[in-house]
Design an enzyme around this catalytic site. Structure first.
Site, mmCIF file in Angstrom:
data_model
loop_
_atom_site.group_PDB
_atom_site.id
_atom_site.type_symbol
_atom_site.label_atom_id
_atom_site.label_comp_id
_atom_site.label_asym_id
_atom_site.label_seq_id
_atom_site.Cartn_x
_atom_site.Cartn_y
_atom_site.Cartn_z
ATOM 1 N N SER A 96 0.854 -1.196 0.000
ATOM 2 C CA SER A 96 0.000 0.000 0.000
ATOM 3 C C SER A 96 0.884 1.238 0.000
ATOM 4 O O SER A 96 2.044 1.178 0.435
ATOM 5 C CB SER A 96 -0.850 -0.004 1.278
ATOM 6 O OG SER A 96 -1.512 1.233 1.441
ATOM 7 N N TYR A 150 -1.485 -0.051 10.560
ATOM 8 C CA TYR A 150 -1.561 -0.440 9.144
ATOM 9 C C TYR A 150 -0.237 -0.121 8.434
ATOM 10 O O TYR A 150 0.286 -0.957 7.680
ATOM 11 C CB TYR A 150 -2.733 0.281 8.481
ATOM 12 C CG TYR A 150 -3.012 -0.166 7.057
ATOM 13 C CD1 TYR A 150 -3.404 -1.479 6.785
ATOM 14 C CD2 TYR A 150 -2.896 0.720 5.995
ATOM 15 C CE1 TYR A 150 -3.668 -1.883 5.477
ATOM 16 C CE2 TYR A 150 -3.166 0.324 4.694
ATOM 17 C CZ TYR A 150 -3.548 -0.978 4.442
ATOM 18 O OH TYR A 150 -3.809 -1.385 3.153
HETATM 19 N N1 LIG Z 1 -8.713 -0.721 -0.826
HETATM 20 C C1 LIG Z 1 -7.648 0.059 -0.725
HETATM 21 O O1 LIG Z 1 -7.730 1.310 -0.735
HETATM 22 C C2 LIG Z 1 -6.280 -0.538 -0.637
HETATM 23 C C3 LIG Z 1 -5.183 0.309 -0.876
HETATM 24 C C4 LIG Z 1 -3.901 -0.213 -0.785
HETATM 25 C C5 LIG Z 1 -3.717 -1.550 -0.484
HETATM 26 N N2 LIG Z 1 -4.795 -2.347 -0.249
HETATM 27 C C6 LIG Z 1 -4.532 -3.752 0.080
HETATM 28 O O2 LIG Z 1 -5.119 -4.546 -0.911
HETATM 29 C C7 LIG Z 1 -5.383 -5.829 -0.368
HETATM 30 C C8 LIG Z 1 -6.789 -6.250 -0.763
HETATM 31 O O3 LIG Z 1 -7.712 -5.380 -0.131
HETATM 32 P P1 LIG Z 1 -9.057 -4.881 -0.815
HETATM 33 O O4 LIG Z 1 -8.976 -3.418 -0.924
HETATM 34 O O5 LIG Z 1 -9.359 -5.670 -2.033
HETATM 35 O O6 LIG Z 1 -10.079 -5.175 0.381
HETATM 36 P P2 LIG Z 1 -11.256 -6.248 0.586
HETATM 37 O O7 LIG Z 1 -12.270 -6.137 -0.479
HETATM 38 O O8 LIG Z 1 -11.676 -6.058 2.009
HETATM 39 O O9 LIG Z 1 -10.505 -7.638 0.413
HETATM 40 C C9 LIG Z 1 -9.644 -8.163 1.390
HETATM 41 C C10 LIG Z 1 -9.455 -9.636 1.119
HETATM 42 O O10 LIG Z 1 -8.514 -10.142 2.092
HETATM 43 C C11 LIG Z 1 -9.086 -11.279 2.702
HETATM 44 N N3 LIG Z 1 -8.601 -11.443 4.055
HETATM 45 C C12 LIG Z 1 -8.619 -10.544 5.082
HETATM 46 N N4 LIG Z 1 -8.132 -11.112 6.182
HETATM 47 C C13 LIG Z 1 -7.795 -12.392 5.862
HETATM 48 C C14 LIG Z 1 -7.244 -13.493 6.561
HETATM 49 N N5 LIG Z 1 -6.923 -13.392 7.866
HETATM 50 N N6 LIG Z 1 -7.035 -14.650 5.895
HETATM 51 C C15 LIG Z 1 -7.366 -14.763 4.600
HETATM 52 N N7 LIG Z 1 -7.885 -13.775 3.873
HETATM 53 C C16 LIG Z 1 -8.097 -12.612 4.504
HETATM 54 C C17 LIG Z 1 -10.589 -11.070 2.659
HETATM 55 O O11 LIG Z 1 -11.227 -12.332 2.666
HETATM 56 P P3 LIG Z 1 -12.026 -12.984 3.899
HETATM 57 O O12 LIG Z 1 -12.631 -11.868 4.698
HETATM 58 O O13 LIG Z 1 -13.001 -13.862 3.202
HETATM 59 O O14 LIG Z 1 -10.994 -13.770 4.633
HETATM 60 C C18 LIG Z 1 -10.747 -10.425 1.293
HETATM 61 O O15 LIG Z 1 -10.818 -11.417 0.285
HETATM 62 C C19 LIG Z 1 -5.157 -5.719 1.131
HETATM 63 O O16 LIG Z 1 -3.890 -6.258 1.466
HETATM 64 C C20 LIG Z 1 -5.159 -4.228 1.372
HETATM 65 O O17 LIG Z 1 -4.368 -3.866 2.504
HETATM 66 C C21 LIG Z 1 -6.066 -1.865 -0.338
#
Ligand SMILES: NC(=O)c1ccc[n+]([C@@H]2O[C@H](COP(=O)([O-])OP(=O)(O)OC[C@H]3O[C@@H](n4cnc5c(N)ncnc54)[C@H](OP(=O)(O)O)[C@@H]3O)[C@@H](O)[C@H]2O)c1
Length: 223
Positions: free
Chosen positions: A132, A145
């Site tokens: 991120s 975070y």
């Molecule tokens: N959205 C943003 O603005 C943003 C920006 C920069 C980076 N990111 C990063 O991008 C990645 C994906 O996030 P997203 O934005 O797509 O959010 P999201 O829609 O909330 O997806 C997060 C995914 O991670 C899984 N997850 C969370 N905890 C877990 C665990 N303990 N074991 C296995 N799976 C787990 C969730 O699945 P389950 O709940 O089914 O386990 C879900 O599939 C993350 O690492 C996040 O930090 C996001």
């Protein structure tokens, strides 16, 4: 990497960036294993969901025992599972801190250690860590975070140096705010957000670069 016929593992497949990326990898002809706690709603002959909490080593090991059950290696690992928790440091619950580090950082280690031996033997492979912008720059309320994502970038950079001589590419992608379920859990709402499908297709374009090109740490921001 040419994806047709390759085997990929994507963590955090049940929603957001990981879910979109699974669909794109399947469109390219890869076989995809998706790891998440909730079921991943993808109905495709080349997709298999494996229930795993990446913060729990025994669940990760069980999932990778299945993935590696009838093959020696996987071609692609995307460490994407993660979540955010924000607040001034004295208001952060210690249990949340531990869960955040265990998921966003240690989870990537648990998964990576299972794919590296096969990739080394094959002298090829790609590992993408979804970090991120919060892993590049600290901001108020982001101590937990940011620590997890700075840690993930450090892990990624060290791994890149360790594995490139084996023909294994390790990259880290650092997206800015993206419209996913992330913000439903995080309790903050940014002004400008990128589209999850478009962020996933950017990650796909990194993966599809020629095998002798290594995107190291890439930052992607909303305009
Ligand atoms: N959205 C943003 O603005 C943003 C920006 C920069 C980076 N990111 C990063 O991008 C990645 C994906 O996030 P997203 O934005 O797509 O959010 P999201 O829609 O909330 O997806 C997060 C995914 O991670 C899984 N997850 C969370 N905890 C877990 C665990 N303990 N074991 C296995 N799976 C787990 C969730 O699945 P389950 O709940 O089914 O386990 C879900 O599939 C993350 O690492 C996040 O930090 C996001």
């Amino acid at each position: 990497m040419e994806l047709k016929g390759r085997v990929a593992v994507v963590t955090g497949s049940s929603s957001g960036i990981g879910f979109e990326l699974c669909g794109l990898l399947l469109d390219r002809g890869a076989a995809v294993f998706g790891l998440s706690r909730r079921r991943t709603g993808i109905d495709h002959a080349a997709f298999r969901w494996l229930k795993a909490d990446v913060s729990r080593r025994e669940e990760v090991d069980r999932a990778f025992d299945t993935v590696l059950g009838n093959r020696d290696w996987v071609d692609l690992l995307v460490n994407n599972a993660g979540f955010g928790a924000f607040g001034e440091v004295e208001s952060l619950d210690p249990g949340t801190w531990e869960r955040l580090i265990a998921t966003n950082l240690t989870g990537a280690f648990h998964c990576t250690r299972r794919v590296v031996p096969g990739m080394k033997a094959a002298r090829s492979g790609t590992i993408v860590n979804v970090s991120s912008i919060a892993g590049k720059r600290g901001f108020r309320g982001g101590s937990a975070y940011c620590a997890s994502k700075f840690g993930l970038n450090g892990f990624s950079e060290a791994l890149m140096e360790e594995l490139r001589e084996y023909g294994i590419r390790v990259s880290s992608v650092n997206p800015g705010s993206t419209g996913t379920e992330f913000f439903e859990h995080a309790g903050i709402e940014p002004k400008n957000m990128m589209n999850a499908g478009e962020v996933a297709s950017f990650i796909l374009s990194m993966i599809e670069l020629p095998d002798d090109m290594l995107p190291d740490q890439v930052v992607l921001r909303p305009l």
